[in-house]
Write a protein that holds these residues in place. Sequence first.
Motif: not given
Length: 135
Positions: A106-108, A114-116, A127-129, A133-135
């Motif tokens: 949760v912290y990470a 969130t930046v990702g 966005m679905d794919r 990986p972004a988070i």
Amino acid sequence: FASKLLPPATAKDASALYAWCRRLDEITDDADTDLVTIQQRLAEWDDRFDALCDGRPVDGMDAALAQCLQRNEGSLTEQPFQDMIAGMKSDAVDGRTVENIDELEVYAYRVAGTVGLMLLPLLDADMDRARTPAI
């Protein structure tokens, strides 16, 4: 350097995101400031984000983020920004520790993932794919 690889409008939006995140991080990581003051500044930053979302930016950097949000309306939501603020607020607690892997995830997510999520719409990602990986 990476912004040179992006179209000018995307680079401008990415810079606005970076500036907002950087300033928020500096509030939280100010080693010369007591926790009560940091907590107050984070509450002010939260209000400031609400104001820029309502079309009332405080300064030019806030105005740049407001324009970024407007240009990416519908794909760039307020949620990752609010989640990042929540993550920074969780840092501003005396004796903060992470007790288990769930808390760490949760912290990470809040302080980095969130930046990702903020960048995906700017990069016109699927966005679905790309979300996981972004988070």
